[in-house]
Each structure stands twice: as structure tokens, then as C-alpha cells.
Design a protein around this motif. Structure first.
Motif, PDB file in Angstrom:
ATOM      1  N   UNK A  31       0.856  -1.200   0.000  1.00  0.00           N
ATOM      2  CA  UNK A  31       0.000   0.000   0.000  1.00  0.00           C
ATOM      3  C   UNK A  31       0.885   1.241   0.000  1.00  0.00           C
ATOM      4  N   UNK A  32       0.676   2.143   0.943  1.00  0.00           N
ATOM      5  CA  UNK A  32       1.459   3.374   0.984  1.00  0.00           C
ATOM      6  C   UNK A  32       2.936   3.085   1.223  1.00  0.00           C
ATOM      7  N   UNK A  33       3.791   3.887   0.585  1.00  0.00           N
ATOM      8  CA  UNK A  33       5.224   3.838   0.822  1.00  0.00           C
ATOM      9  C   UNK A  33       5.689   5.247   1.171  1.00  0.00           C
ATOM     10  N   UNK A  34       6.797   5.340   1.878  1.00  0.00           N
ATOM     11  CA  UNK A  34       7.227   6.652   2.346  1.00  0.00           C
ATOM     12  C   UNK A  34       8.736   6.669   2.594  1.00  0.00           C
ATOM     13  N   UNK A  35       9.249   7.888   2.664  1.00  0.00           N
ATOM     14  CA  UNK A  35      10.616   8.128   3.096  1.00  0.00           C
ATOM     15  C   UNK A  35      10.583   9.031   4.332  1.00  0.00           C
ATOM     16  N   UNK A  36      11.367   8.652   5.309  1.00  0.00           N
ATOM     17  CA  UNK A  36      11.585   9.445   6.508  1.00  0.00           C
ATOM     18  C   UNK A  36      13.075   9.766   6.579  1.00  0.00           C
ATOM     19  N   UNK A  37      13.410  10.711   7.435  1.00  0.00           N
ATOM     20  CA  UNK A  37      14.819  10.998   7.689  1.00  0.00           C
ATOM     21  C   UNK A  37      15.019  11.381   9.150  1.00  0.00           C
ATOM     22  N   UNK A  38      16.231  11.120   9.606  1.00  0.00           N
ATOM     23  CA  UNK A  38      16.578  11.475  10.974  1.00  0.00           C
ATOM     24  C   UNK A  38      17.977  12.053  11.000  1.00  0.00           C
ATOM     25  N   UNK A  39      18.049  13.321  11.367  1.00  0.00           N
ATOM     26  CA  UNK A  39      19.328  14.005  11.509  1.00  0.00           C
ATOM     27  C   UNK A  39      19.850  13.789  12.926  1.00  0.00           C
ATOM     28  N   UNK A  40      21.164  13.928  13.133  1.00  0.00           N
ATOM     29  CA  UNK A  40      21.733  13.735  14.477  1.00  0.00           C
ATOM     30  C   UNK A  40      21.069  14.643  15.500  1.00  0.00           C
ATOM     31  N   UNK A  41      20.632  14.063  16.589  1.00  0.00           N
ATOM     32  CA  UNK A  41      20.027  14.822  17.659  1.00  0.00           C
ATOM     33  C   UNK A  41      18.602  15.264  17.418  1.00  0.00           C
ATOM     34  N   UNK A  42      18.018  14.820  16.327  1.00  0.00           N
ATOM     35  CA  UNK A  42      16.647  15.226  15.999  1.00  0.00           C
ATOM     36  C   UNK A  42      15.743  14.006  15.876  1.00  0.00           C
ATOM     37  N   UNK A  43      14.457  14.272  15.940  1.00  0.00           N
ATOM     38  CA  UNK A  43      13.489  13.195  15.782  1.00  0.00           C
ATOM     39  C   UNK A  43      13.361  12.818  14.308  1.00  0.00           C
ATOM     40  N   UNK A  44      12.933  11.596  14.092  1.00  0.00           N
ATOM     41  CA  UNK A  44      12.680  11.156  12.720  1.00  0.00           C
ATOM     42  C   UNK A  44      11.489  11.943  12.163  1.00  0.00           C
ATOM     43  N   UNK A  93      15.235   6.709   5.796  1.00  0.00           N
ATOM     44  CA  UNK A  93      14.613   5.402   5.980  1.00  0.00           C
ATOM     45  C   UNK A  93      13.387   5.278   5.081  1.00  0.00           C
ATOM     46  N   UNK A  94      13.262   4.136   4.437  1.00  0.00           N
ATOM     47  CA  UNK A  94      12.034   3.882   3.699  1.00  0.00           C
ATOM     48  C   UNK A  94      11.061   3.113   4.590  1.00  0.00           C
ATOM     49  N   UNK A  95       9.814   3.242   4.237  1.00  0.00           N
ATOM     50  CA  UNK A  95       8.733   2.670   5.036  1.00  0.00           C
ATOM     51  C   UNK A  95       7.665   2.172   4.081  1.00  0.00           C
ATOM     52  N   UNK A  96       7.076   1.035   4.400  1.00  0.00           N
ATOM     53  CA  UNK A  96       6.027   0.503   3.528  1.00  0.00           C
ATOM     54  C   UNK A  96       4.967  -0.193   4.362  1.00  0.00           C
ATOM     55  N   UNK A  97       3.733  -0.032   3.944  1.00  0.00           N
ATOM     56  CA  UNK A  97       2.623  -0.745   4.573  1.00  0.00           C
ATOM     57  C   UNK A  97       2.237  -1.888   3.629  1.00  0.00           C
ATOM     58  N   UNK A 102       0.377 -14.430   3.601  1.00  0.00           N
ATOM     59  CA  UNK A 102      -0.036 -15.331   4.673  1.00  0.00           C
ATOM     60  C   UNK A 102      -1.045 -14.706   5.625  1.00  0.00           C
ATOM     61  N   UNK A 103      -1.304 -13.399   5.480  1.00  0.00           N
ATOM     62  CA  UNK A 103      -2.261 -12.720   6.367  1.00  0.00           C
ATOM     63  C   UNK A 103      -2.990 -11.639   5.586  1.00  0.00           C
ATOM     64  N   UNK A 104      -3.820 -11.995   4.619  1.00  0.00           N
ATOM     65  CA  UNK A 104      -4.396 -11.025   3.681  1.00  0.00           C
ATOM     66  C   UNK A 104      -5.371 -10.019   4.300  1.00  0.00           C
ATOM     67  N   UNK A 105      -5.784 -10.243   5.543  1.00  0.00           N
ATOM     68  CA  UNK A 105      -6.704  -9.286   6.175  1.00  0.00           C
ATOM     69  C   UNK A 105      -5.982  -8.287   7.065  1.00  0.00           C
ATOM     70  N   UNK A 106      -4.669  -8.406   7.158  1.00  0.00           N
ATOM     71  CA  UNK A 106      -3.898  -7.536   8.042  1.00  0.00           C
ATOM     72  C   UNK A 106      -2.964  -6.643   7.245  1.00  0.00           C
ATOM     73  N   UNK A 107      -2.610  -5.511   7.853  1.00  0.00           N
ATOM     74  CA  UNK A 107      -1.689  -4.553   7.242  1.00  0.00           C
ATOM     75  C   UNK A 107      -0.493  -4.396   8.170  1.00  0.00           C
ATOM     76  N   UNK A 108       0.706  -4.648   7.643  1.00  0.00           N
ATOM     77  CA  UNK A 108       1.923  -4.560   8.438  1.00  0.00           C
ATOM     78  C   UNK A 108       2.769  -3.391   7.960  1.00  0.00           C
ATOM     79  N   UNK A 109       3.515  -2.799   8.891  1.00  0.00           N
ATOM     80  CA  UNK A 109       4.425  -1.700   8.569  1.00  0.00           C
ATOM     81  C   UNK A 109       5.858  -2.186   8.696  1.00  0.00           C
TER      82      UNK A 109
END
Length: 121
Positions: A31-44, A93-97, A102-109
Motif C-alpha cells: 500500500x502506501x510507501x514513504x521516506x523518513x529521515x533522521x538528523x543527528x540529535x533530531x526526531x525522525x 529510511x524507507x517505510x512501507x505498509x 499469509x495474512x491477507x486481512x492484516x496490514x503490516x508496517x
């Protein structure tokens, strides 16, 4: 399911990089895909997202410079980064849902392992 990111590196300000992230394993659908980033000392922080039908959204700081895209046949998401600035330096960091076979009714991140982007001034 695994996400494998690549494409980071060291670039001068004003330069470009292209990140890739491929999902593999027991995948029924991504489903959705995304990019995150985390700099030193900062939140993602969320950088960009893209839906399965290609609708994209960006954080204000990268609008007009970064482009997120995906290849659904390859379960791969890309981040084209142009006009890079020192403040873009971070681990990306990449992220995907994912719906698993094996679990077609569930969504994993899932998260990729992170790739370092360093922009020198």
C-alpha cells in the motif's frame, strides 16, 4: 518481508542523489510507501509519501526539490533529491505498509535499514 534501501552518499550542496528501496518477501500487496529521515540529535521526520496509485505528498522543506515515485511491479519506491542542502543531511529510511500473502486481512508496517545522505556546504 524486507525493505532494502540504497543510493545514499556524500554530495556537495546543489547536487543530486537518488534513493531506492525495494520490498521483498511474502508480499500480496504494497500500500502506501514513504521516506523518513533522521538528523543527528533530531526526531525522525516524514519526508514524502506515495499511495499505491501514485498520489504523493511532501514536507514543506523539500517541496520542489524532491520527487517520490514508485514501481509497483518491482515493489520499489524512489526518492529523487535535487538541489540538496546541508540541512538535508540525515539517515533516510524507507517505510512501507504491506499486505502479506499469509495474512491477507492484516496490514503490516516495515522499515528499511537506513541510508546515510551527507550534503557538504
Amino acid at each position: 518481508v524486507q525493505l532494502q534501501a540504497s543510493g545514499g552518499g556524500l554530495v556537495q550542496a546543489g547536487g543530486s542523489l537518488r534513493l531506492s528501496c525495494a520490498a521483498s518477501g511474502s508480499i500480496f500487496r504494497v500500500n502506501d510507501m514513504a521516506w523518513y529521515r533522521q538528523a543527528p540529535g533530531k526526531q525522525r521526520e516524514l519526508v514524502a509519501t506515495i499511495t499505491s496509485d501514485g498520489n504523493a505528498n511532501y514536507v514543506d522543506s523539500v517541496k520542489g526539490r524532491f520527487t517520490i515515485s514508485r514501481d509497483n511491479a518491482k515493489n520499489t519506491v524512489y526518492l529523487q533529491m535535487n538541489d540538496l542542502k546541508p540541512e538535508d543531511t540525515a539517515v533516510y529510511y524507507c517505510n512501507a505498509r504491506v499486505v502479506r500473502i499469509t495474512a491477507p486481512s492484516l496490514l503490516f508496517t516495515y522499515w528499511g535499514q537506513g541510508t546515510q545522505v551527507t550534503v557538504s556546504s
